[in-house]
Write a protein that holds these residues in place. Structure first.
Motif, PDB file in Angstrom:
ATOM      1  N   ALA A   1       0.832  -1.212   0.000  1.00 44.55           N
ATOM      2  CA  ALA A   1       0.000   0.000   0.000  1.00 44.55           C
ATOM      3  C   ALA A   1       0.864   1.259   0.000  1.00 44.55           C
ATOM      4  O   ALA A   1       0.536   2.244  -0.655  1.00 44.55           O
ATOM      5  CB  ALA A   1      -0.945  -0.001   1.202  1.00 44.55           C
ATOM      6  N   ILE A   2       1.980   1.208   0.718  1.00 41.25           N
ATOM      7  CA  ILE A   2       2.906   2.347   0.757  1.00 41.25           C
ATOM      8  C   ILE A   2       3.672   2.450  -0.558  1.00 41.25           C
ATOM      9  O   ILE A   2       3.749   3.512  -1.180  1.00 41.25           O
ATOM     10  CB  ILE A   2       3.897   2.217   1.937  1.00 41.25           C
ATOM     11  N   ALA A   3       4.259   1.332  -0.995  1.00 41.01           N
ATOM     12  CA  ALA A   3       5.136   1.321  -2.175  1.00 41.01           C
ATOM     13  C   ALA A   3       4.407   1.753  -3.438  1.00 41.01           C
ATOM     14  O   ALA A   3       5.000   2.383  -4.311  1.00 41.01           O
ATOM     15  CB  ALA A   3       5.742  -0.071  -2.361  1.00 41.01           C
TER      16      ALA A   3
ATOM     17  N   ALA B   1       9.922   2.877   9.265  1.00 44.15           N
ATOM     18  CA  ALA B   1       9.211   2.544  10.497  1.00 44.15           C
ATOM     19  C   ALA B   1       8.006   3.473  10.696  1.00 44.15           C
ATOM     20  O   ALA B   1       6.927   3.022  11.099  1.00 44.15           O
ATOM     21  CB  ALA B   1      10.151   2.620  11.697  1.00 44.15           C
ATOM     22  N   ILE B   2       8.183   4.752  10.413  1.00 44.72           N
ATOM     23  CA  ILE B   2       7.078   5.713  10.539  1.00 44.72           C
ATOM     24  C   ILE B   2       5.955   5.347   9.571  1.00 44.72           C
ATOM     25  O   ILE B   2       4.779   5.315   9.948  1.00 44.72           O
ATOM     26  CB  ILE B   2       7.572   7.159  10.303  1.00 44.72           C
ATOM     27  N   LEU B   3       6.314   5.057   8.330  1.00 46.45           N
ATOM     28  CA  LEU B   3       5.307   4.705   7.331  1.00 46.45           C
ATOM     29  C   LEU B   3       4.577   3.413   7.696  1.00 46.45           C
ATOM     30  O   LEU B   3       3.357   3.321   7.558  1.00 46.45           O
ATOM     31  CB  LEU B   3       5.950   4.579   5.951  1.00 46.45           C
ATOM     32  N   ARG B   4       5.307   2.427   8.179  1.00 46.13           N
ATOM     33  CA  ARG B   4       4.669   1.150   8.540  1.00 46.13           C
ATOM     34  C   ARG B   4       3.740   1.303   9.739  1.00 46.13           C
ATOM     35  O   ARG B   4       2.644   0.748   9.752  1.00 46.13           O
ATOM     36  CB  ARG B   4       5.732   0.086   8.799  1.00 46.13           C
TER      37      ARG B   4
ATOM     38  N   ASP C   1      -1.110   9.718   3.115  1.00 46.31           N
ATOM     39  CA  ASP C   1      -2.372  10.195   2.563  1.00 46.31           C
ATOM     40  C   ASP C   1      -2.797   9.321   1.384  1.00 46.31           C
ATOM     41  O   ASP C   1      -3.950   8.895   1.292  1.00 46.31           O
ATOM     42  CB  ASP C   1      -2.247  11.660   2.141  1.00 46.31           C
ATOM     43  N   ALA C   2      -1.869   9.027   0.500  1.00 50.23           N
ATOM     44  CA  ALA C   2      -2.177   8.187  -0.658  1.00 50.23           C
ATOM     45  C   ALA C   2      -2.476   6.754  -0.227  1.00 50.23           C
ATOM     46  O   ALA C   2      -3.427   6.134  -0.724  1.00 50.23           O
ATOM     47  CB  ALA C   2      -1.009   8.222  -1.647  1.00 50.23           C
ATOM     48  N   ALA C   3      -1.694   6.206   0.694  1.00 47.98           N
ATOM     49  CA  ALA C   3      -1.906   4.837   1.163  1.00 47.98           C
ATOM     50  C   ALA C   3      -3.248   4.702   1.885  1.00 47.98           C
ATOM     51  O   ALA C   3      -3.886   3.645   1.820  1.00 47.98           O
ATOM     52  CB  ALA C   3      -0.769   4.400   2.072  1.00 47.98           C
TER      53      ALA C   3
END
Length: 155
Positions: free
Chosen positions: A77-79, A97-100, A142-144
């Motif tokens: 979802a992030i990538a 780590a922040i994104l996860r 926001d996109a994820a």
């Protein structure tokens, strides 16, 4: 939600980011980082000034356990929303780590508004980075969120 509850959730989020980083760089287990959090070793107050309260243990556990259990899904979802030519594994380990942690909370804590989740992790990013990273984390989460909270109004 009162100020103590807000501070407790912030401490849990920061602790989750630190724990995910620790797990990645040292190979610590989920049980290890949960024990550190319960013992008051995470989050480290020297790294953020707003962690004056005990962290929300339940939120911390959800963030850590789901970030690990659902890592492949969260990472996809992030990538999907990274700039062309960028891969998640090329990012700084703290940013990862922040994104996860943020993605795990977006997916698992639907009672917390999307904007609140994103703002909290952008604030955490600001405590670690002085450059463009907070803006990048804002855009990526926001996109994820559109994928992780599909069907939710305002996501």
């Amino acid at each position: 939600m009162n100020q103590a509850e807000i501070a407790s959730r912030r401490a849990a989020r920061l602790g989750a980011v630190q724990a995910l980083y620790q797990m990645e760089v040292s190979g610590a287990s989920t049980a290890d980082v949960i024990a550190d959090f319960v013992a008051g070793k995470l989050p480290r107050e020297t790294e953020a000034t707003y962690t004056e309260s005990e962290g929300d243990l339940e939120l911390f556990k959800v963030l850590i356990e789901k970030a690990v259990e659902r890592q492949a899904t969260l990472d996809r979802a992030i990538a999907r929303h990274l700039s062309k030519g960028w891969r998640l594994d090329r990012l700084d380990a703290v940013a990862r780590a922040i994104l996860r942690a943020g993605a795990a909370e977006l997916e698992q804590q639907r009672d917390t508004p999307t904007a609140v989740v994103i703002n909290e992790y952008v604030d955490i990013a600001k405590s670690f980075f002085e450059g463009p990273e907070p803006g990048f984390i804002n855009a990526a989460l926001d996109a994820a969120a559109r994928d992780l909270r599909s069907g939710e109004q305002g996501a």
